[in-house]
Design a protein around this motif. Structure first.
Motif, PDB file in Angstrom:
ATOM      1  N   ASN A 113       0.815  -1.212   0.000  1.00  0.00           N
ATOM      2  CA  ASN A 113       0.000   0.000   0.000  1.00  0.00           C
ATOM      3  C   ASN A 113       0.850   1.264   0.000  1.00  0.00           C
ATOM      4  OD1 ASN A 113      -2.382  -1.458  -0.011  1.00  0.00           O
ATOM      5  ND2 ASN A 113      -2.631  -1.402   2.220  1.00  0.00           N
ATOM      6  N   ARG A 114       2.137   1.129   0.330  1.00  0.00           N
ATOM      7  CA  ARG A 114       3.060   2.270   0.310  1.00  0.00           C
ATOM      8  C   ARG A 114       4.004   2.199  -0.878  1.00  0.00           C
ATOM      9  NH1 ARG A 114       0.681   1.428   4.579  1.00  0.00           N
ATOM     10  NH2 ARG A 114       0.275   3.032   6.163  1.00  0.00           N
ATOM     11  N   ALA A 115       3.590   1.420  -1.881  1.00  0.00           N
ATOM     12  CA  ALA A 115       4.290   1.346  -3.180  1.00  0.00           C
ATOM     13  C   ALA A 115       5.685   0.745  -3.077  1.00  0.00           C
ATOM     14  CB  ALA A 115       4.345   2.722  -3.838  1.00  0.00           C
ATOM     15  N   VAL A 116       5.913  -0.075  -2.048  1.00  0.00           N
ATOM     16  CA  VAL A 116       7.178  -0.803  -1.953  1.00  0.00           C
ATOM     17  C   VAL A 116       7.065  -2.045  -2.824  1.00  0.00           C
ATOM     18  CG1 VAL A 116       8.770  -2.013  -0.432  1.00  0.00           C
ATOM     19  CG2 VAL A 116       7.611   0.060   0.370  1.00  0.00           C
ATOM     20  N   THR A 117       8.035  -2.246  -3.702  1.00  0.00           N
ATOM     21  CA  THR A 117       8.048  -3.409  -4.588  1.00  0.00           C
ATOM     22  C   THR A 117       9.366  -4.157  -4.430  1.00  0.00           C
ATOM     23  OG1 THR A 117       9.073  -2.274  -6.466  1.00  0.00           O
ATOM     24  CG2 THR A 117       6.667  -2.109  -6.262  1.00  0.00           C
ATOM     25  N   LEU A 118       9.441  -5.308  -5.056  1.00  0.00           N
ATOM     26  CA  LEU A 118      10.743  -5.949  -5.183  1.00  0.00           C
ATOM     27  C   LEU A 118      11.646  -5.070  -6.033  1.00  0.00           C
ATOM     28  CD1 LEU A 118       9.824  -9.721  -5.738  1.00  0.00           C
ATOM     29  CD2 LEU A 118      10.604  -8.617  -3.639  1.00  0.00           C
ATOM     30  N   ALA A 119      12.942  -5.353  -5.981  1.00  0.00           N
ATOM     31  CA  ALA A 119      13.903  -4.494  -6.687  1.00  0.00           C
ATOM     32  C   ALA A 119      13.667  -4.458  -8.184  1.00  0.00           C
ATOM     33  CB  ALA A 119      15.329  -4.963  -6.384  1.00  0.00           C
ATOM     34  N   ASP A 120      13.054  -5.511  -8.732  1.00  0.00           N
ATOM     35  CA  ASP A 120      12.783  -5.532 -10.173  1.00  0.00           C
ATOM     36  C   ASP A 120      11.436  -4.914 -10.517  1.00  0.00           C
ATOM     37  OD1 ASP A 120      10.975  -7.414  -9.294  1.00  0.00           O
ATOM     38  OD2 ASP A 120      11.835  -9.091 -10.420  1.00  0.00           O
ATOM     39  N   GLY A 121      10.744  -4.374  -9.521  1.00  0.00           N
ATOM     40  CA  GLY A 121       9.471  -3.697  -9.763  1.00  0.00           C
ATOM     41  C   GLY A 121       8.247  -4.573  -9.620  1.00  0.00           C
ATOM     42  N   THR A 122       8.403  -5.860  -9.413  1.00  0.00           N
ATOM     43  CA  THR A 122       7.270  -6.764  -9.236  1.00  0.00           C
ATOM     44  C   THR A 122       6.733  -6.666  -7.809  1.00  0.00           C
ATOM     45  OG1 THR A 122       8.762  -8.591  -8.714  1.00  0.00           O
ATOM     46  CG2 THR A 122       8.099  -8.339 -11.021  1.00  0.00           C
ATOM     47  N   PRO A 123       5.487  -7.104  -7.596  1.00  0.00           N
ATOM     48  CA  PRO A 123       4.875  -6.973  -6.268  1.00  0.00           C
ATOM     49  C   PRO A 123       5.634  -7.738  -5.192  1.00  0.00           C
ATOM     50  CG  PRO A 123       3.194  -7.385  -7.930  1.00  0.00           C
ATOM     51  CD  PRO A 123       4.513  -7.610  -8.603  1.00  0.00           C
ATOM     52  N   LEU A 124       5.604  -7.187  -4.005  1.00  0.00           N
ATOM     53  CA  LEU A 124       6.242  -7.831  -2.859  1.00  0.00           C
ATOM     54  C   LEU A 124       5.432  -9.064  -2.461  1.00  0.00           C
ATOM     55  CD1 LEU A 124       8.516  -7.470  -0.649  1.00  0.00           C
ATOM     56  CD2 LEU A 124       6.739  -6.386   0.739  1.00  0.00           C
ATOM     57  N   PRO A 125       6.029 -10.257  -2.435  1.00  0.00           N
ATOM     58  CA  PRO A 125       5.284 -11.452  -2.034  1.00  0.00           C
ATOM     59  C   PRO A 125       5.026 -11.462  -0.536  1.00  0.00           C
ATOM     60  CG  PRO A 125       7.580 -11.999  -2.435  1.00  0.00           C
ATOM     61  CD  PRO A 125       7.414 -10.561  -2.828  1.00  0.00           C
ATOM     62  N   ASP A 126       4.101 -12.295  -0.134  1.00  0.00           N
ATOM     63  CA  ASP A 126       3.725 -12.382   1.280  1.00  0.00           C
ATOM     64  C   ASP A 126       4.448 -13.548   1.932  1.00  0.00           C
ATOM     65  OD1 ASP A 126       2.623 -12.336   3.761  1.00  0.00           O
ATOM     66  OD2 ASP A 126       0.532 -12.408   3.094  1.00  0.00           O
ATOM     67  N   HIS A 127       5.480 -13.251   2.692  1.00  0.00           N
ATOM     68  CA  HIS A 127       6.199 -14.257   3.455  1.00  0.00           C
ATOM     69  C   HIS A 127       6.055 -14.031   4.958  1.00  0.00           C
ATOM     70  CE1 HIS A 127       8.099 -16.182   0.032  1.00  0.00           C
ATOM     71  NE2 HIS A 127       8.514 -15.011  -0.422  1.00  0.00           N
ATOM     72  N   GLY A 128       5.045 -13.245   5.330  1.00  0.00           N
ATOM     73  CA  GLY A 128       4.865 -12.949   6.737  1.00  0.00           C
ATOM     74  C   GLY A 128       5.368 -11.553   7.073  1.00  0.00           C
ATOM     75  N   PRO A 129       5.246 -11.163   8.329  1.00  0.00           N
ATOM     76  CA  PRO A 129       5.682  -9.825   8.745  1.00  0.00           C
ATOM     77  C   PRO A 129       7.161  -9.591   8.427  1.00  0.00           C
ATOM     78  CG  PRO A 129       4.385 -10.865  10.474  1.00  0.00           C
ATOM     79  CD  PRO A 129       4.647 -11.920   9.446  1.00  0.00           C
ATOM     80  N   SER A 130       7.460  -8.348   8.057  1.00  0.00           N
ATOM     81  CA  SER A 130       8.841  -8.018   7.692  1.00  0.00           C
ATOM     82  C   SER A 130       9.111  -6.576   8.065  1.00  0.00           C
ATOM     83  CB  SER A 130       9.070  -8.228   6.188  1.00  0.00           C
ATOM     84  OG  SER A 130       8.164  -7.441   5.428  1.00  0.00           O
ATOM     85  N   ALA A 131      10.400  -6.244   8.113  1.00  0.00           N
ATOM     86  CA  ALA A 131      10.825  -4.893   8.457  1.00  0.00           C
ATOM     87  C   ALA A 131      11.809  -4.401   7.406  1.00  0.00           C
ATOM     88  CB  ALA A 131      11.475  -4.873   9.842  1.00  0.00           C
ATOM     89  N   LEU A 132      11.887  -3.088   7.273  1.00  0.00           N
ATOM     90  CA  LEU A 132      12.756  -2.494   6.260  1.00  0.00           C
ATOM     91  C   LEU A 132      14.102  -2.148   6.874  1.00  0.00           C
ATOM     92  CD1 LEU A 132      12.993  -1.420   3.355  1.00  0.00           C
ATOM     93  CD2 LEU A 132      12.086   0.762   4.189  1.00  0.00           C
ATOM     94  N   LEU A 133      15.177  -2.616   6.241  1.00  0.00           N
ATOM     95  CA  LEU A 133      16.539  -2.370   6.701  1.00  0.00           C
ATOM     96  C   LEU A 133      17.301  -1.613   5.627  1.00  0.00           C
ATOM     97  CD1 LEU A 133      18.873  -2.888   8.752  1.00  0.00           C
ATOM     98  CD2 LEU A 133      19.328  -5.024   7.512  1.00  0.00           C
ATOM     99  N   LEU A 134      17.937  -0.508   6.033  1.00  0.00           N
ATOM    100  CA  LEU A 134      18.766   0.302   5.130  1.00  0.00           C
ATOM    101  C   LEU A 134      20.189   0.292   5.679  1.00  0.00           C
ATOM    102  CD1 LEU A 134      16.348   3.357   4.692  1.00  0.00           C
ATOM    103  CD2 LEU A 134      16.549   1.338   3.209  1.00  0.00           C
ATOM    104  N   PRO A 135      20.985  -0.727   5.358  1.00  0.00           N
ATOM    105  CA  PRO A 135      22.306  -0.863   5.990  1.00  0.00           C
ATOM    106  C   PRO A 135      23.277   0.254   5.657  1.00  0.00           C
ATOM    107  CG  PRO A 135      21.999  -2.498   4.259  1.00  0.00           C
ATOM    108  CD  PRO A 135      20.667  -1.859   4.478  1.00  0.00           C
TER     109      PRO A 135
END
Length: 446
Positions: free
Chosen positions: A311-333
């Protein structure tokens, strides 16, 4: 009947009885060590793309060991040795084993030197990944994955941990067994215990090492590893061995030291399984963030479902939809200008081996490269950025705390508390809140 003596069989029985108690307490001690060497104040070190003996490792500590909890003034090594020997015997180790192992032992000067060596310079994550996930390391991983494929499939069936992940642990820790270390484990542990900086921890490990000797799991001649006491193909500490070692080959002992890596690979899988590995879940996925993204959400504390991120327009790096693998968090190392990763519970499981982000990312990315799940990160790293030195990081922590943004202490390490403090400061001052410790941020605070 095996060739073990009556006492060895009795001790082995005691070991089996203790093993469950050790495992019940082990995982709470495993991780935030910044694995062993971060615990000791050293940086993860790789050279020429190959792991060396300073690779960090899992280190659960048993609750049954009677060790001194506070560093003591440095007495002579012989005084410490005599006192520890008496305590080891009181803990059930036979006097013969204690005397043979410690009787004429002397400390290792090189271990003292390495333990006291804290580098001022911090290695950028992109430099670390260049070595840890080098072409040579990827090719070696693929070759070993194919060589041990049948065994890895059986290990995965038993423990639920994918074979490529186990091989990646092996690759990052010892370059597939090429650098298992040749330092006398007993002398290394005794030196670190005597030195006193982490006495309780290393006395517990030394006592566990004596237990390993007593049950006949390894000969004194083969009892070798890294200077910090890590052993074998997957660099277990002695307490980890007692809690998680697996006799996969069925020859009567869990041999993580020999040339055959299968017991060590199964042991690593057992460790990760006990740490909570989730079948079918990735460790992380590279994602693309939209323009105007709210970087306040880039936090390990913000675990959300796939629909939230979509819903916040986050996609996989290739632009495809983010799959559902359960809860996740965003990391910017590396902050907003580097790779963005959506991390899952299995990322936290890998942290039990070593909680450093760079280590976990290297291990996970290597596992993906081994099976062709990735051809490399799509985003680039900010390679022109200068990374703060250790003293600069300590200064940053001091200045943030003085400004009212508590970092939870000053140690020159940018952990979760420091990242949260940086982000709070950035929000308060109208900056992009990516939590990244940069030279520009330090200059602003000075």
């Amino acid at each position: 009947m095996s060739g073990k003596t009556k006492r060895q069989r009795a001790v082995a029985g005691l070991y089996r009885g203790r093993k469950m108690q050790v495992k019940q307490n082990a995982l709470q001690w495993c991780a935030p060590m910044a694995a062993i060497l971060t615990l000791l104040g050293a940086e993860v070190s790789l050279a020429q793309g190959l792991a060396v003996s300073s690779s960090p490792l899992p280190y659960p500590r048993p609750a049954t060991l009677n060790t001194q909890s506070n560093p003591a003034p440095r007495e002579s090594f012989s005084q410490w040795r005599a006192d520890f020997a008496s305590r080891a015997v009181a803990q059930g180790i036979s006097p013969a084993v204690v005397d043979a192992a410690l009787g004429r032992m002397t400390p290792l000067d090189e271990v003292v030197r390495l333990d006291g060596n804290q580098s001022e310079f911090v290695r950028p994550i992109w430099d670390y990944l260049d070595s840890a996930v080098s072409t040579q390391r990827i090719e070696g991983g693929r070759a070993n994955y194919q060589r041990w494929r049948e065994d890895l499939a059986r290990i995965e069936s038993q423990f639920g941990v994918p074979g490529e992940v186990v091989v990646a642990v092996w690759g990052v820790e010892t370059s597939y067994g090429s650098f298992r270390g040749n330092t006398d484990t007993l002398r290394a542990l005794a030196t670190l215990a005597w030195e006193g900086r982490r006495r309780a921890y290393f006395e517990a490990e030394l006592l566990a090492a004596l237990q390993i000797l007593e049950i006949g799991a390894v000969s004194p001649r083969a009892f070798a590893g890294s200077w910090a006491g890590a052993m074998g193909h997957t660099q277990f500490m002695p307490t980890s061995y007692l809690a998680y070692a697996v006799d996969y080959t069925g020859d009567g002992r869990a041999d993580i030291w020999g040339d055959d890596p299968r017991d060590a690979l199964a042991s690593a899988a057992n460790f990760l399984s006990e740490a909570g590995w989730r079948r079918g879940q990735p460790w992380a996925l590279e994602v693309r963030l939209p323009q105007g993204f709210d970087y306040r959400l880039a936090s390990r504390e913000e675990k959300r479902g796939a629909s939230f991120w979509r819903n916040r327009a986050v996609t996989l790096a290739d632009g495809t939809p983010l799959p559902d693998h359960g809860p996740s968090a965003l990391l910017l190392p590396a902050g907003a200008n580097g790779v963005a990763l959506m991390v899952y519970d299995n990322f936290g499981v890998l942290e039990r081996y070593n909680p450093a982000d760079s280590y976990v990312i290297a291990l996970g990315h290597l596992s993906d490269r081994i099976v062709g799940r990735s051809n490399g990160f799509r985003a680039t790293w900010p390679r022109n950025d200068r990374v703060l030195t250790r003293s600069e990081r300590a200064e940053l922590q001091t200045l943030l705390t003085a400004a009212g943004f508590d970092t939870g202490g000053v140690d020159g390490r940018i952990g979760p508390n420091s990242v949260a403090a940086i982000r709070a400061y950035q929000i308060a001052n109208g900056l992009l809140p990516d939590g990244y410790a940069s030279p520009d941020l330090l200059r602003r605070l000075q």
